[in-house]
Write an enzyme that holds these catalytic residues in place. Structure first.
Site, PDB file in Angstrom:
ATOM      1  N   GLU A  55      19.227 -14.625  10.245  1.00 32.83           N
ATOM      2  CA  GLU A  55      20.525 -14.538  10.932  1.00 32.83           C
ATOM      3  C   GLU A  55      20.897 -13.071  10.924  1.00 32.83           C
ATOM      4  O   GLU A  55      21.225 -12.521   9.866  1.00 32.83           O
ATOM      5  CB  GLU A  55      21.592 -15.354  10.188  1.00 32.83           C
ATOM      6  CG  GLU A  55      21.352 -16.848  10.170  1.00 32.83           C
ATOM      7  CD  GLU A  55      21.667 -17.532  11.492  1.00 32.83           C
ATOM      8  OE1 GLU A  55      22.082 -16.841  12.448  1.00 32.83           O
ATOM      9  OE2 GLU A  55      21.471 -18.753  11.567  1.00 32.83           O
ATOM     10  N   LYS A 108      19.650 -14.100  -3.688  1.00 22.93           N
ATOM     11  CA  LYS A 108      20.112 -12.746  -4.014  1.00 22.93           C
ATOM     12  C   LYS A 108      21.357 -12.423  -3.198  1.00 22.93           C
ATOM     13  O   LYS A 108      21.352 -12.498  -1.975  1.00 22.93           O
ATOM     14  CB  LYS A 108      19.026 -11.706  -3.695  1.00 22.93           C
ATOM     15  CG  LYS A 108      19.416 -10.321  -4.205  1.00 22.93           C
ATOM     16  CD  LYS A 108      18.481  -9.215  -3.744  1.00 22.93           C
ATOM     17  CE  LYS A 108      18.922  -8.575  -2.465  1.00 22.93           C
ATOM     18  NZ  LYS A 108      20.238  -7.927  -2.515  1.00 22.93           N
ATOM     19  N   GLY A 124      21.632 -10.761   7.488  1.00 27.09           N
ATOM     20  CA  GLY A 124      21.923  -9.334   7.336  1.00 27.09           C
ATOM     21  C   GLY A 124      21.628  -8.617   8.633  1.00 27.09           C
ATOM     22  O   GLY A 124      21.575  -9.243   9.701  1.00 27.09           O
ATOM     23  N   SER A 125      21.394  -7.338   8.548  1.00 27.24           N
ATOM     24  CA  SER A 125      21.214  -6.553   9.776  1.00 27.24           C
ATOM     25  C   SER A 125      19.836  -6.830  10.390  1.00 27.24           C
ATOM     26  O   SER A 125      18.902  -7.256   9.704  1.00 27.24           O
ATOM     27  CB  SER A 125      21.343  -5.071   9.444  1.00 27.24           C
ATOM     28  OG  SER A 125      20.336  -4.706   8.532  1.00 27.24           O
ATOM     29  N   THR A 126      19.748  -6.538  11.669  1.00 31.36           N
ATOM     30  CA  THR A 126      18.481  -6.752  12.378  1.00 31.36           C
ATOM     31  C   THR A 126      17.381  -5.871  11.794  1.00 31.36           C
ATOM     32  O   THR A 126      16.240  -6.325  11.618  1.00 31.36           O
ATOM     33  CB  THR A 126      18.690  -6.476  13.880  1.00 31.36           C
ATOM     34  OG1 THR A 126      19.591  -7.478  14.370  1.00 31.36           O
ATOM     35  CG2 THR A 126      17.394  -6.538  14.662  1.00 31.36           C
ATOM     36  N   GLY A 160      16.208  -7.473   8.741  1.00 31.00           N
ATOM     37  CA  GLY A 160      15.531  -8.718   9.131  1.00 31.00           C
ATOM     38  C   GLY A 160      14.089  -8.453   9.537  1.00 31.00           C
ATOM     39  O   GLY A 160      13.181  -9.219   9.197  1.00 31.00           O
ATOM     40  N   CYS A 215      29.479 -11.092  12.223  1.00 30.96           N
ATOM     41  CA  CYS A 215      28.294 -10.980  13.098  1.00 30.96           C
ATOM     42  C   CYS A 215      28.600 -11.428  14.509  1.00 30.96           C
ATOM     43  O   CYS A 215      28.025 -10.923  15.466  1.00 30.96           O
ATOM     44  CB  CYS A 215      27.146 -11.781  12.508  1.00 30.96           C
ATOM     45  SG  CYS A 215      27.603 -13.458  12.101  1.00 30.96           S
TER      46      CYS A 215
HETATM   47  P1  NAD Z   1      21.791  -5.577   5.207  1.00 31.48           P
HETATM   48  O1  NAD Z   1      20.678  -5.864   6.144  1.00 31.48           O
HETATM   49  O2  NAD Z   1      22.030  -4.191   4.813  1.00 31.48           O
HETATM   50  O3  NAD Z   1      21.621  -6.388   3.850  1.00 31.48           O
HETATM   51  C1  NAD Z   1      21.532  -7.792   3.819  1.00 31.48           C
HETATM   52  C2  NAD Z   1      20.815  -8.223   2.566  1.00 31.48           C
HETATM   53  O4  NAD Z   1      19.455  -7.793   2.650  1.00 31.48           O
HETATM   54  C3  NAD Z   1      21.366  -7.626   1.274  1.00 31.48           C
HETATM   55  O5  NAD Z   1      21.325  -8.604   0.267  1.00 31.48           O
HETATM   56  C4  NAD Z   1      20.376  -6.513   0.962  1.00 31.48           C
HETATM   57  O6  NAD Z   1      20.279  -6.204  -0.406  1.00 31.48           O
HETATM   58  C5  NAD Z   1      19.082  -7.126   1.454  1.00 31.48           C
HETATM   59  N1  NAD Z   1      18.020  -6.165   1.773  1.00 31.48           N
HETATM   60  C6  NAD Z   1      18.126  -4.872   2.129  1.00 31.48           C
HETATM   61  N2  NAD Z   1      16.897  -4.337   2.327  1.00 31.48           N
HETATM   62  C7  NAD Z   1      16.001  -5.315   2.093  1.00 31.48           C
HETATM   63  C8  NAD Z   1      14.587  -5.393   2.155  1.00 31.48           C
HETATM   64  N3  NAD Z   1      13.835  -4.343   2.472  1.00 31.48           N
HETATM   65  N4  NAD Z   1      13.989  -6.587   1.889  1.00 31.48           N
HETATM   66  C9  NAD Z   1      14.726  -7.669   1.585  1.00 31.48           C
HETATM   67  N5  NAD Z   1      16.085  -7.652   1.495  1.00 31.48           N
HETATM   68  C10 NAD Z   1      16.710  -6.496   1.758  1.00 31.48           C
HETATM   69  O7  NAD Z   1      23.074  -6.240   5.893  1.00 31.48           O
HETATM   70  P2  NAD Z   1      24.579  -6.150   5.383  1.00 31.48           P
HETATM   71  O8  NAD Z   1      25.056  -4.769   5.652  1.00 31.48           O
HETATM   72  O9  NAD Z   1      24.684  -6.725   4.022  1.00 31.48           O
HETATM   73  O10 NAD Z   1      25.313  -7.174   6.383  1.00 31.48           O
HETATM   74  C11 NAD Z   1      25.753  -6.808   7.632  1.00 31.48           C
HETATM   75  C12 NAD Z   1      24.803  -7.309   8.699  1.00 31.48           C
HETATM   76  O11 NAD Z   1      24.628  -8.717   8.554  1.00 31.48           O
HETATM   77  C13 NAD Z   1      25.330  -7.117  10.101  1.00 31.48           C
HETATM   78  O12 NAD Z   1      24.301  -6.639  10.931  1.00 31.48           O
HETATM   79  C14 NAD Z   1      25.726  -8.533  10.533  1.00 31.48           C
HETATM   80  O13 NAD Z   1      25.722  -8.764  11.918  1.00 31.48           O
HETATM   81  C15 NAD Z   1      24.727  -9.358   9.817  1.00 31.48           C
HETATM   82  N6  NAD Z   1      25.203 -10.732   9.650  1.00 31.48           N
HETATM   83  C16 NAD Z   1      24.665 -11.699  10.435  1.00 31.48           C
HETATM   84  C17 NAD Z   1      25.126 -13.003  10.328  1.00 31.48           C
HETATM   85  C18 NAD Z   1      24.544 -14.100  11.169  1.00 31.48           C
HETATM   86  O14 NAD Z   1      24.795 -15.252  10.859  1.00 31.48           O
HETATM   87  N7  NAD Z   1      23.794 -13.797  12.201  1.00 31.48           N
HETATM   88  C19 NAD Z   1      26.133 -13.317   9.419  1.00 31.48           C
HETATM   89  C20 NAD Z   1      26.651 -12.302   8.629  1.00 31.48           C
HETATM   90  C21 NAD Z   1      26.181 -11.011   8.748  1.00 31.48           C
END
Ligand code: NAD
Length: 499
Positions: A262, A187, A240-242, A245, A296
């Site tokens: 991640e 996704k 995505g965000s912590t 996660g 990130c």
């Molecule tokens: P986000 O957490 O808002 O979304 C990430 C993904 O999760 C999206 O596809 C979203 O639709 C999905 N999502 C949202 N709620 C969900 C749920 N309840 N269950 C399952 N999936 C869900 O993050 P974002 O705003 O897209 O990305 C930014 C964040 O990603 C920042 O915190 C950044 O540090 C982190 N990031 C980390 C790395 C790494 O390698 N550590 C790399 C890139 C980005």
């Protein structure tokens, strides 16, 4: 109804954008018929609407992936490798298209950013293809007449991707998964669905059988959560965000699936008195502002030894002003694009206001001359630099995920390490010093998954990547990524007559 839409991108590239869900090598509409719009962050104009997957669509995609596993698992590794190499060629052939789509949909400058992202996808496909026929287990001697062997088995996996590197972050997940013989339901972020859909057509063209690679565009609370909790998925890999996660991990308890995360970061960059300050300023500027700070591992906290503090800040300011030209992503001169969305723009602005309210000094940012040079529309924020920051300030503690950096001072090595580690995150850390012994001693004490000595954000696909603390679980890239996508079975081999 057609599941493609003819589009012309702002740089004149014309193509047919897939808008459906990609399930079992077919484009299909969502079961609800619902769609959502994706917006060009440089212009604030909608680009196109794509079909929105809900829980039922995820279920269909998982069924396809599960069915495909029955035969795909027995396809020889060499054949999988060949398909991956073919796919890497197709990515290169379509580099201009993919990079243009990525630039328009995610606000990455085409020349300096999105082209590199797409090249990295092609490179990583080749790197991982090399593992496809080398997924060896181990032989473990136990006694003279007894030994064990281990074999690796692929998984049916769900993968959830953020918007900051849409196709590139996806590739960190699908490349090792394909090499390991996994079948995939992936996704994209609801903010950047387009490049993964274009890529899905190439997967089919490369000869991957039906059901091996399925793409569902959609939202987190519905499609994302269904992937995380799905009883028929063996694993969920999330970037995505912590905060999200944590939710994914919770949902994954439904069937105790494997989880790799991640997540966010607030990476410290330490500048010691014996550093090459010009080099430190250049790397700090690059590592902070690249991708508009939506990285990130951005070195969003800079800690400078008090004796070289003023000099470093002067050099850093010059470097930022010289290197970052805010502008439309298809303008060849632009090196800094917009942030991804109105929501992210407002959030970053709130952090800037908070930084001022809490007493940090803003030396670069919303100055009149910079604002005047910004395009009329689009979510543009100029590089923003706060100095004299204190450890308890919000802009020092929280991940802003925009072009905003917080600089503070330290006096001793001990204080530098204490401040660097004073964070819930542990993704990366950077150390600038020319004394190798000092660098090594400091680096050993830093709580972070990637340490950059005298550089920043120059990671390589051959090197494991992943966070400590609340920055995540598991390592992507390098050989370690293979461990994320296989399960090991142990076979005890009794060749004697022990009973
Ligand atoms: P986000 O957490 O808002 O979304 C990430 C993904 O999760 C999206 O596809 C979203 O639709 C999905 N999502 C949202 N709620 C969900 C749920 N309840 N269950 C399952 N999936 C869900 O993050 P974002 O705003 O897209 O990305 C930014 C964040 O990603 C920042 O915190 C950044 O540090 C982190 N990031 C980390 C790395 C790494 O390698 N550590 C790399 C890139 C980005």
């Amino acid at each position: 109804m057609s599941l493609y839409k003819d589009l012309t991108l702002p740089n004149g590239v014309r193509y047919s954008q897939p808008i459906g869900l990609f399930i079992d090598n077919q484009w299909v509409a969502s079961s609800s018929g619902k769609t959502f719009e994706t917006v060009n962050p440089s212009t604030e104009e909608p680009i196109v609407s794509v079909y929105e997957a809900d829980e039922h669509d995820v279920d269909k995609a998982v069924s396809a992936a599960k069915e495909a596993m029955k035969t795909w698992r027995d396809v020889p590794g060499e054949e999988k490798a060949q398909k991956m190499i073919k796919l890497s060629f197709l990515v290169r052939e379509n580099l201009k298209l993919l990079a243009s789509v990525e630039a328009a949909d995610s606000g990455k400058p085409y020349e300096t950013n999105s082209k590199g992202d797409i090249e990295s996808v092609a490179n990583y496909l080749v790197y991982c293809a090399g593992f496809a026929d080398k997924l060896h287990g181990k032989m473990i001697p136990i006694a003279k007449d007894r030994y064990a062997i281990t074999k690796r088995y692929p998984l049916v996996v769900g993968q959830i991707i953020p918007w900051n590197y849409p196709l590139s972050m996806a590739s960190w997940k699908f490349c090792p998964a394909l090499a390991c013989g996994c079948t995939i339901v992936i996704k994209s972020s609801e903010l950047t669905p387009l490049s993964l859909l274009v890529f899905a057509d190439l997967v089919k063209k490369a000869g991957f059988p039906s059901g091996v690679f399925n793409v569902v565009s959609g939202f987190g609370a519905s499609a994302g959560n269904r992937i995380a909790e799905h009883p028929d998925l063996d694993k969920v890999a999330f970037t995505g965000s912590t905060a999200t996660g944590q939710k994914v991990m919770k949902s994954a308890t439904s069937n105790l699936k494997h989880v790799s995360l991640e997540c966010g970061g607030k990476s410290p960059l330490l500048v010691f008195d014996d550093a090459d300050l010009e080099q430190a300023a250049k790397w700090a500027s690059f590592g902070m502002m690249y991708n508009s700070g939506q990285n990130c591992t951005a070195n969003s906290r800079i800690l400078v030894q008090d004796t070289v503090y003023d000099k470093f800040i002067d050099l850093f300011k010059v470097e930022i002003t010289k290197s970052w030209i805010v502008g439309n992503v298809f303008d060849e001169k632009a090196t800094l694009g917009p942030v991804i969305s109105k929501g992210q723009y407002d959030k970053i602005k709130r952090y800037i206001t908070k930084g001022k309210e809490e007493g940090a000094k803003m030396i670069l940012g919303e100055e009149r001359e910079q604002l005047n040079s910004l395009p009329d529309k689009g979510y543009f924020i100029p590089p923003t630099v706060f100095i004299d920051c204190k450890q308890d300030m919000t802009i020092v503690q929280e991940e802003i995920f925009g072009p905003v950096v917080a600089i503070s001072k330290f006096s001793t090595d001990h204080e530098a390490v204490e401040k660097a580690n004073d964070s819930i995150y542990g993704l990366a850390a950077m150390v600038f010093s020319q004394n190798f012994q000092r660098v090594q001693t400091i680096a050993d004490q830093l709580e972070a998954g990637s340490i950059y000595l005298n550089s920043s954000n120059d990671e390589d696909i051959r090197v494991p990547f992943g966070g400590f603390k609340m920055s995540g679980i598991g390592k992507e890239l390098g050989e370690d990524a293979i461990d994320l996508y296989t399960e090991t079975k142990s076979f005890y081999m009794n060749v004697g007559h022990r009973i």
